[in-house]
Every structure is written in structure tokens, then in C-alpha cells.
Design an enzyme around this catalytic site. Structure first.
Site, mmCIF file in Angstrom:
data_model
loop_
_atom_site.group_PDB
_atom_site.id
_atom_site.type_symbol
_atom_site.label_atom_id
_atom_site.label_comp_id
_atom_site.label_asym_id
_atom_site.label_seq_id
_atom_site.Cartn_x
_atom_site.Cartn_y
_atom_site.Cartn_z
ATOM 1 N N ARG A 1 -8.406 3.044 -14.117
ATOM 2 C CA ARG A 1 -8.212 3.687 -12.810
ATOM 3 C C ARG A 1 -8.877 5.056 -12.688
ATOM 4 O O ARG A 1 -9.445 5.365 -11.643
ATOM 5 C CB ARG A 1 -6.722 3.782 -12.465
ATOM 6 C CG ARG A 1 -6.079 2.396 -12.248
ATOM 7 C CD ARG A 1 -4.659 2.493 -11.716
ATOM 8 N NE ARG A 1 -4.609 3.024 -10.386
ATOM 9 C CZ ARG A 1 -4.239 4.245 -10.067
ATOM 10 N NH1 ARG A 1 -3.824 5.087 -11.017
ATOM 11 N NH2 ARG A 1 -4.261 4.657 -8.833
ATOM 12 N N CYS B 1 -17.092 3.933 -25.184
ATOM 13 C CA CYS B 1 -18.443 4.499 -25.158
ATOM 14 C C CYS B 1 -18.908 4.790 -23.741
ATOM 15 O O CYS B 1 -19.921 4.263 -23.277
ATOM 16 C CB CYS B 1 -19.405 3.531 -25.841
ATOM 17 S SG CYS B 1 -18.891 3.164 -27.505
ATOM 18 N N GLU B 2 -18.135 5.581 -23.017
ATOM 19 C CA GLU B 2 -18.464 5.979 -21.644
ATOM 20 C C GLU B 2 -17.982 7.415 -21.503
ATOM 21 O O GLU B 2 -16.818 7.703 -21.833
ATOM 22 C CB GLU B 2 -17.676 5.151 -20.621
ATOM 23 C CG GLU B 2 -17.954 3.688 -20.608
ATOM 24 C CD GLU B 2 -18.974 3.296 -19.556
ATOM 25 O OE1 GLU B 2 -19.087 4.009 -18.545
ATOM 26 O OE2 GLU B 2 -19.654 2.284 -19.781
ATOM 27 N N GLY C 1 0.785 -1.234 0.000
ATOM 28 C CA GLY C 1 0.000 0.000 0.000
ATOM 29 C C GLY C 1 0.809 1.271 0.000
ATOM 30 O O GLY C 1 0.245 2.352 0.165
ATOM 31 N N GLU D 1 4.352 -6.320 1.610
ATOM 32 C CA GLU D 1 3.873 -6.740 0.286
ATOM 33 C C GLU D 1 3.714 -5.572 -0.682
ATOM 34 O O GLU D 1 2.590 -5.254 -1.104
ATOM 35 C CB GLU D 1 2.522 -7.446 0.435
ATOM 36 C CG GLU D 1 2.570 -8.687 1.294
ATOM 37 C CD GLU D 1 1.182 -9.270 1.543
ATOM 38 O OE1 GLU D 1 0.184 -8.529 1.457
ATOM 39 O OE2 GLU D 1 1.103 -10.460 1.835
ATOM 40 N N PRO D 2 4.802 -4.904 -1.067
ATOM 41 C CA PRO D 2 4.656 -3.798 -2.021
ATOM 42 C C PRO D 2 4.292 -4.308 -3.414
ATOM 43 O O PRO D 2 4.848 -5.301 -3.886
ATOM 44 C CB PRO D 2 6.050 -3.154 -2.033
ATOM 45 C CG PRO D 2 6.977 -4.261 -1.647
ATOM 46 C CD PRO D 2 6.206 -5.161 -0.714
ATOM 47 N N TYR E 1 -11.328 5.135 -9.538
ATOM 48 C CA TYR E 1 -10.895 5.867 -8.333
ATOM 49 C C TYR E 1 -10.751 7.357 -8.551
ATOM 50 O O TYR E 1 -10.199 8.039 -7.688
ATOM 51 C CB TYR E 1 -9.508 5.394 -7.858
ATOM 52 C CG TYR E 1 -9.225 3.935 -7.918
ATOM 53 C CD1 TYR E 1 -10.060 3.019 -7.279
ATOM 54 C CD2 TYR E 1 -8.105 3.447 -8.582
ATOM 55 C CE1 TYR E 1 -9.781 1.668 -7.321
ATOM 56 C CE2 TYR E 1 -7.815 2.092 -8.615
ATOM 57 C CZ TYR E 1 -8.658 1.211 -7.985
ATOM 58 O OH TYR E 1 -8.380 -0.122 -8.015
#
Ligand SMILES: Cc1ncc(COP(=O)(O)O)c(C=O)c1O
Length: 442
Positions: free
Chosen positions: A339, A370-371, A259, A301-302, A343
Site C-alpha cells: 500500500r 529490491c525497490e 469505501g 459494502e464495507p 497509494y
């Protein structure tokens, strides 16, 4: 009024300076951009666009930075950030362990003979196939995430199986809600506050073929505050002490997850890894000493921080629409980078392949899907003379791009090209329409 306002060419050359902390370590700049001695525009010419490049030197340097900062820890690469054979080989050579989340990620590990003893298997809803693949791999460690999984694993395991219990320590990582995983009342792990974590430990201990080696927590992604990691460490040691008191068990491994924040914009600060290592070590030793428990082996845990800045994606401009907002539409978008829509992630973008003396004005780079939310980068300064056919490079695309990519609108996923010492190598080839149709057998 600054000097740059008086001398527009100075403003242009300042805007063109590459912020080193966002780009691969080997990036050099003359009248164009090069990574590992390879001109990015020539990669686009050879492999087409969109294309994502990955700088091997940067990946290896990040692995070494983590191992140097925390030599006592087992540094475990979170493969979900980017899993392909070449990256797993580099990671293995650099002495890192590997966190996998599915039978598919295990299959990639197996294809490069990644040592089983250095694999941790995660997942909040591991399927029977995931568990069977993990057991078949050999001496991996499994991070259990539900009571059902503990019982199921105990029923499947033919030899004594090492497990860690995933704990939700009730720590707010102060990051985006969708990547916050350490707070209570959510799908990951066993809550510390409700006693579910202790119950999970009791359940593991009730199965003689399961061996409890450790506890795990992961508080979220893009975490900037070291204090959040310290708090998680303190709470986990508190639990370790409680388990020793109540059940006489010694926890040998404490996995505090990944994280570590990565800068995406020029104004973002890089994560202070040395400060993190020092503060975490102090917190861990102090808490263990005051509870009278041995200091467990630390695991971290990178994922993102190993590969994000090693990656750059190059797009070609398809069209420019000028209005109140100038929309620069490129030949990729949501399918190679979801992403921004997941987010609200933000990126910087620069023109490559030619220089432009034109004034920099804010524009929005959008994708081809198409968004309306298919945005690559909002309000980024680009030369006013930008036009169809230009090339744009987006840095920090090594993590959670290739691994999150989709075939939305039946768009083929781009290739992943490794760059090293002046040469480019296809790591993952670009998808073709035949690939898409091969699965469509109805
Ligand atoms: C259990 C676990 N460990 C590690 C990571 C890696 O996080 P990051 O890529 O932000 O370092 C994740 C990401 O979701 C995770 O779920």
C-alpha cells in the site's frame, strides 16, 4: 516549552500511549502491548516474524456497528479486503452478506457454506470461469459491469438470474486517484452521464432470463466526506426514477458500495458512521419522495472498515542505518504490504517487546525488498536506541494486506493469526519455500 520538553521521561510515556482508534478494541498496555489478552511479543516468538494478528472481537464489533447504524440495510462485507475462511465464518455469523470478485473468492465462500442468497458477485472483467462459478454456486446476485458480460451471462444462465447494474455516477470521492471509482471515464461500470447506464438496463431487460433487481455504485475507498455518498445516492435515485418513467421498471435494491474511511495515523479522525447513516437515510427518503418512487432496499459494502483496525503486523528489525535519515530495515515490507508504494499510504509504528527510555527521533522504516519505494512508514518517532532484533508493531493492517500480498523476491507470505480470549489460532499458515517450489514445475 512544554512539560514534556522539561521532563524527557514524560515525553517518552506520552509517545508510548496507544492511540485507541488505530488499534484493535481489545488492546491493553502495561510495559508491553497485548491484543485479546495475548502479548504481541509472544506471538512473534511463537510464530516468527513478520506475522499479522487479527482480533476477532474487533471484526465482530465492526459488523455490529454497521448493522446497528443501518438496521434496514443489507450490510455486505467486501471480501477483497481480507478473504479467509475464519473471517467469512465470523461475517456469516454476524448476519452480513458477502461481496466476492472472482471464482477464487467464491471458492473460499463455498468452503464455509456461505449462503448463496447473501452473495453478490462483482468484477469489471469477470472471466467465463468467474461467471460459471457464480452460476454454479446457486442463487447469488451478479453485478454486471459490461454489455459483453450481460450477453455472455444471458447465454450461460439456465435459470432466471438476478442481476444489478453497476453505474458510474460521476461523483468525485476526494480520495487517492488509484482508489477513485465513481468518476466518469474509467474502467468500472456504466456511466450515468453518457447514457451508458440506461443502455445497460435496456440490454438486461432484453434478456428474459435476466432479472434486474437493483443498481449498484461504488465511488471509491478511504472516502471521508459523507456529502459524496449523499450525492451518489441522489444521482442513483434520479436514474431509478428515469427507468421507472421510461421502461416501467421498479428497482428494488440500491447498492451504494463501500469505501468508508479508516484512520491510519493518530491524527486521523474515525469515520462518523452514525452521521453517515442519518444523512444517507434522509437523502434517500427525500429523493425517492420527490421523484415519487418507492424507497429501495439499501445495500452497503464495507470492506476496510470491518477488518482494518482488527489487524496488527509485527516485524523484526534486521538492521539500522544511521545518516541524514535513519533507516530501520525490517524482515518484511512490499511483499506483505504494497500500500505505501501503491497509494503513498502512511502508517504509525511502535516498539514492542521492551521499553526504552531513549529519546524518540523520526526514522524511516523500510522493507527488505529490491525497490527504493519499499517503505513501511516514513518519519515515524522511534527510540534512538533501536537496534537489530527489536520488534516493531504496525497497526491497521487487517485490510488489503493479506489480500494484496505477493511473493516478490520469492519471499514467503506471513501467517495470519487469530486472537481471541487469550488464545492465538493459526487462521492462514505462513508460506514455506516448498509452497513456492510446488508451483514451479518447469
Ligand atoms: C465494488 C466494491 N465494493 C466495496 C468495496 C470495499 O471498499 P472499502 O474496503 O474501501 O470499504 C470495493 C473496494 O474496492 C469495491 O470495489
Amino acid at each position: 516549552v512544554t512539560l514534556a520538553d522539561i521532563l524527557p521521561t514524560l515525553a517518552v510515556s506520552l509517545a508510548d500511549k496507544v492511540p485507541a482508534h488505530l488499534w484493535p478494541d481489545t488492546t491493553t498496555q502495561d510495559d508491553d502491548l497485548h491484543v485479546a489478552g495475548v502479548r504481541l511479543a509472544s506471538v512473534a516468538a511463537t510464530f516468527g516474524t513478520p506475522v499479522t494478528v487479527l482480533d476477532e472481537t474487533t471484526v465482530r464489533a465492526r459488523c455490529r456497528a454497521f448493522r446497528t447504524a443501518l438496521p434496514e440495510a443489507e450490510v455486505t462485507y467486501a471480501g477483497k479486503a481480507l478473504s479467509c475462511r475464519a473471517v467469512l465464518r465470523w461475517i456469516a455469523e454476524e448476519g452480513l452478506s458477502l461481496d466476492v470478485c472472482s471464482a477464487g473468492e467464491l471458492a473460499v465462500a463455498r468452503s464455509v457454506n456461505f449462503p448463496a442468497s447473501r452473495i453478490l458477485v462483482h468484477g469489471n472483467a469477470k472471466t467465463p470461469d468467474d461467471l460459471k462459478a457464480a452460476l454454479a454456486y446457486g442463487d447469488v446476485r451478479i453485478v454486471v459491469d459490461s454489455l459483453d458480460e450481460i450477453d455472455h451471462l444471458a447465454a450461460l444462465a439456465r435459470t432466471r438470474q438476478r442481476v444489478l447494474v453497476r453505474v458510474t455516477p460521476g461523483v468525485d470521492a476526494h480520495t487517492h486517484r488509484a482508489i477513485t471509482t465513481g468518476t466518469d471515464d474509467q474502467k468500472f461500470g456504466f456511466s450515468l452521464a453518457t447514457g451508458a447506464a440506461s443502455e445497460a438496463v435496456r440490454r438486461v431487460l432484453s434478456h428474459p432470463n435476466l432479472e434486474l433487481t437493483g443498481l449498484h455504485c461504488h465511488i471509491g475507498s478511504q472516502v471521508r466526506r459523507v456529502a459524496s455518498f449523499e450525492l451518489a445516492a441522489r444521482r442513483m435515485v434520479d436514474l431509478i426514477a428515469g427507468l421507472r418513467r421510461d421502461h416501467g421498471v421498479t428497482i428494488h435494491e440500491l447498492d451504494l458500495g463501500g469505501g468508508f474511511a479508516v484512520p491510519y495515523l493518530p491524527e486521523d479522525d474515525p469515520f462518523d458512521l452514525t452521521g453517515y447513516a442519518t444523512r444517507l437515510r434522509v437523502a434517500l427518503h427525500y429523493e425517492c419522495q420527490s421523484h415519487g418512487v418507492p424507497v429501495p432496499k439499501l445495500i452497503i459494502e464495507p470492506g476496510r472498515s470491518i477488518v482494518a483496525t482488527a489487524g496488527v503486523t509485527v516485524y523484526r528489525v534486521v538492521t539500522v542505518k544511521r545518516g541524514p535519515t535513519t533507516f530501520v530495515a525490517v524482515d518484511g515490507g512490499l511483499s506483505d504490504n504494497p500500500r505505501p508504494s501503491l497509494y503513498g499510504a502512511r502508517y504509525s509504528v511502535r516498539l514492542i517487546g521492551r521499553t526504552s527510555p531513549a529519546r524518540r527521533t523520526p526514522m524511516t522504516v523500510v522493507g527488505r525488498h529490491c525497490e527504493a519505494g519499499d517503505v513501511v512508514a516514513t518519519d515515524v518517532p522511534l527510540p534512538a536506541d533501536i537496534h537489530a532484533g527489536d520488534l516493531l508493531a504496525v497497526p491497521c493492517t487487517g485490510a488489503y494486506h493479506h489480500s494484496l500480498a505477493s511473493n516478490y523476491n520469492q519471499v514467503c507470505r506471513p501467517p495470519l493469526i487469530g486472537l481471541h480470549n487469550g488464545t492465538s489460532t493459526v487462521l492462514v499458515r505462513g508460506e514455506t519455500e516448498e509452497d513456492l517450489l510446488r508451483r514451479d514445475v518447469g
